[in-house]
Design a protein around this motif. Sequence first.
Motif, PDB file in Angstrom:
ATOM      1  N   LEU A 212      31.440  39.276  48.654  1.00  0.00           N
ATOM      2  CA  LEU A 212      32.816  39.713  48.415  1.00  0.00           C
ATOM      3  C   LEU A 212      33.013  41.211  48.583  1.00  0.00           C
ATOM      4  N   ASP A 213      31.931  41.976  48.722  1.00  0.00           N
ATOM      5  CA  ASP A 213      32.084  43.420  48.894  1.00  0.00           C
ATOM      6  C   ASP A 213      31.693  43.890  50.286  1.00  0.00           C
ATOM      7  N   GLY A 214      31.309  42.961  51.154  1.00  0.00           N
ATOM      8  CA  GLY A 214      31.058  43.300  52.540  1.00  0.00           C
ATOM      9  C   GLY A 214      29.748  43.998  52.825  1.00  0.00           C
ATOM     10  N   ASP A 215      28.766  43.922  51.895  1.00  0.00           N
ATOM     11  CA  ASP A 215      27.490  44.594  52.153  1.00  0.00           C
ATOM     12  C   ASP A 215      26.462  43.674  52.800  1.00  0.00           C
ATOM     13  N   GLY A 216      26.852  42.420  53.070  1.00  0.00           N
ATOM     14  CA  GLY A 216      25.958  41.499  53.765  1.00  0.00           C
ATOM     15  C   GLY A 216      25.023  40.719  52.871  1.00  0.00           C
ATOM     16  N   GLN A 217      25.068  40.951  51.546  1.00  0.00           N
ATOM     17  CA  GLN A 217      24.207  40.244  50.610  1.00  0.00           C
ATOM     18  C   GLN A 217      25.024  39.736  49.432  1.00  0.00           C
ATOM     19  N   ILE A 218      24.535  38.657  48.827  1.00  0.00           N
ATOM     20  CA  ILE A 218      25.226  38.067  47.685  1.00  0.00           C
ATOM     21  C   ILE A 218      24.476  38.479  46.425  1.00  0.00           C
ATOM     22  N   GLY A 219      25.157  39.231  45.540  1.00  0.00           N
ATOM     23  CA  GLY A 219      24.491  39.752  44.353  1.00  0.00           C
ATOM     24  C   GLY A 219      25.445  39.976  43.200  1.00  0.00           C
ATOM     25  N   LEU A 220      25.051  40.878  42.299  1.00  0.00           N
ATOM     26  CA  LEU A 220      25.782  41.089  41.051  1.00  0.00           C
ATOM     27  C   LEU A 220      27.210  41.588  41.266  1.00  0.00           C
ATOM     28  N   LEU A 221      27.410  42.505  42.207  1.00  0.00           N
ATOM     29  CA  LEU A 221      28.759  43.019  42.437  1.00  0.00           C
ATOM     30  C   LEU A 221      29.700  41.905  42.885  1.00  0.00           C
ATOM     31  N   ASP A 222      29.179  40.989  43.699  1.00  0.00           N
ATOM     32  CA  ASP A 222      29.997  39.856  44.134  1.00  0.00           C
ATOM     33  C   ASP A 222      30.319  38.941  42.954  1.00  0.00           C
ATOM     34  N   LEU A 223      29.327  38.720  42.091  1.00  0.00           N
ATOM     35  CA  LEU A 223      29.546  37.880  40.916  1.00  0.00           C
ATOM     36  C   LEU A 223      30.577  38.504  39.978  1.00  0.00           C
ATOM     37  N   MET A 224      30.523  39.821  39.810  1.00  0.00           N
ATOM     38  CA  MET A 224      31.487  40.500  38.948  1.00  0.00           C
ATOM     39  C   MET A 224      32.907  40.351  39.489  1.00  0.00           C
ATOM     40  N   THR A 225      33.056  40.460  40.812  1.00  0.00           N
ATOM     41  CA  THR A 225      34.376  40.285  41.419  1.00  0.00           C
ATOM     42  C   THR A 225      34.883  38.867  41.215  1.00  0.00           C
ATOM     43  N   LEU A 226      34.014  37.893  41.434  1.00  0.00           N
ATOM     44  CA  LEU A 226      34.416  36.498  41.270  1.00  0.00           C
ATOM     45  C   LEU A 226      34.754  36.194  39.816  1.00  0.00           C
ATOM     46  N   ARG A 227      33.986  36.751  38.901  1.00  0.00           N
ATOM     47  CA  ARG A 227      34.264  36.535  37.477  1.00  0.00           C
ATOM     48  C   ARG A 227      35.638  37.091  37.112  1.00  0.00           C
ATOM     49  N   ARG A 228      35.982  38.270  37.650  1.00  0.00           N
ATOM     50  CA  ARG A 228      37.292  38.857  37.373  1.00  0.00           C
ATOM     51  C   ARG A 228      38.413  37.975  37.919  1.00  0.00           C
ATOM     52  N   GLU A 229      38.217  37.442  39.123  1.00  0.00           N
ATOM     53  CA  GLU A 229      39.242  36.585  39.712  1.00  0.00           C
ATOM     54  C   GLU A 229      39.400  35.288  38.931  1.00  0.00           C
ATOM     55  N   LEU A 230      38.298  34.753  38.423  1.00  0.00           N
ATOM     56  CA  LEU A 230      38.376  33.545  37.606  1.00  0.00           C
ATOM     57  C   LEU A 230      39.150  33.799  36.321  1.00  0.00           C
ATOM     58  N   SER A 231      38.936  34.955  35.717  1.00  0.00           N
ATOM     59  CA  SER A 231      39.584  35.264  34.442  1.00  0.00           C
ATOM     60  C   SER A 231      41.070  35.519  34.599  1.00  0.00           C
ATOM     61  N   THR A 232      41.528  35.840  35.826  1.00  0.00           N
ATOM     62  CA  THR A 232      42.948  36.111  36.050  1.00  0.00           C
ATOM     63  C   THR A 232      43.641  34.961  36.764  1.00  0.00           C
ATOM     64  N   ALA A 233      42.981  33.798  36.832  1.00  0.00           N
ATOM     65  CA  ALA A 233      43.583  32.649  37.512  1.00  0.00           C
ATOM     66  C   ALA A 233      44.857  32.236  36.799  1.00  0.00           C
ATOM     67  N   SER A 234      45.844  31.777  37.566  1.00  0.00           N
ATOM     68  CA  SER A 234      47.116  31.346  36.988  1.00  0.00           C
ATOM     69  C   SER A 234      46.923  30.048  36.223  1.00  0.00           C
ATOM     70  N   PRO A 235      47.863  29.687  35.307  1.00  0.00           N
ATOM     71  CA  PRO A 235      47.726  28.450  34.542  1.00  0.00           C
ATOM     72  C   PRO A 235      47.582  27.215  35.415  1.00  0.00           C
ATOM     73  N   THR A 236      48.184  27.219  36.599  1.00  0.00           N
ATOM     74  CA  THR A 236      48.106  26.040  37.459  1.00  0.00           C
ATOM     75  C   THR A 236      46.736  25.871  38.077  1.00  0.00           C
ATOM     76  N   THR A 237      45.939  26.937  38.088  1.00  0.00           N
ATOM     77  CA  THR A 237      44.606  26.832  38.677  1.00  0.00           C
ATOM     78  C   THR A 237      43.514  27.030  37.637  1.00  0.00           C
ATOM     79  N   ALA A 238      43.903  27.128  36.367  1.00  0.00           N
ATOM     80  CA  ALA A 238      42.918  27.461  35.342  1.00  0.00           C
ATOM     81  C   ALA A 238      42.093  26.263  34.905  1.00  0.00           C
ATOM     82  N   ALA A 239      42.559  25.035  35.144  1.00  0.00           N
ATOM     83  CA  ALA A 239      41.863  23.856  34.650  1.00  0.00           C
ATOM     84  C   ALA A 239      40.419  23.767  35.102  1.00  0.00           C
ATOM     85  N   PRO A 240      40.106  23.983  36.391  1.00  0.00           N
ATOM     86  CA  PRO A 240      38.722  23.848  36.818  1.00  0.00           C
ATOM     87  C   PRO A 240      37.873  25.086  36.595  1.00  0.00           C
TER      88      PRO A 240
END
Length: 275
Positions: A212-240
């Motif tokens: 998610l940060d464009g550095d070519g590897q999947i690591g902690l910074l990508d997980l932090m970004t995904l975690r933030r997006e999950l926490s801000t999901a709208s009510p219609t997408t929060a169920a899963p």
Amino acid sequence: MIVGDGGQGIASLTGGETHVGRNLTVGGPFGTGTLTVDGGRLFVAGNLTVGGVAGEGTMTFGPRNSIADVEGTFSVTASGSLHRQFAANPLPAIQAVSANLAGELSVGFAGDFVPTIGQSVALLEVSGNAPHASTFVGKPQGTVFIADWGAAHLPVRIDYQANLDAGAVANDVTLTVLRQGDVNFDGTVTRADLATLVANWHATGGFAQGDLDGDGQIGLLDLMTLRRELSTASPTTAAPVPEPASLATLFTAALAITLLGRYRTPGLARPAIRR
């Protein structure tokens, strides 16, 4: 007219209108050329070519809305590169009768650009009816890449439109803003995206694998970004979406795996354990 004919040429246009009554080439046969357009309108009566036969050419459109109006063909050769920085209320950068794309493309968004998920911005408009099949190097149809957005990153997808109707003006090359963390492109960020990231943990890959940060590897910074997006999901997408406790557990586990990997690296000793 050639910018960088036999040497290094630099030209900058800011505001107003500039007219070129014939062909314009950025980067001569053996020179290096750089052309920056930041505000205003560039009108070219012939063809506009970025990149010479043996010379390199770079054309940059700054954050202030600018338009290059080309009555002929706009080309980015294999030795050319195009950079476009979008700001608020962006206009298409280039309008041409036809286009040939074979060089590099880089994209950035100014800090005042407020993206809407699914928003498309026009990079190039082609008014002719000739089929358009060329693409920027490394960015074929549907490629998702990471663009700079102020101090952050923004995933965008590039699309090319071919076989235009005669006389019609269409957005021949567009960039569509995607949601950070939506690695499976279904419009939401859910457990499925998280599972993809975890499955590719510490691997190399692109956005579809969890980078998610464009550095070519999947690591902690990508997980932090995904975690933030999950926490801000709208009510219609929060169920899963996983519970906060589950996310915290996953984050802690990922950190432990990362630290363990460091200690297993040759040349790095484990920390001493006091008894």
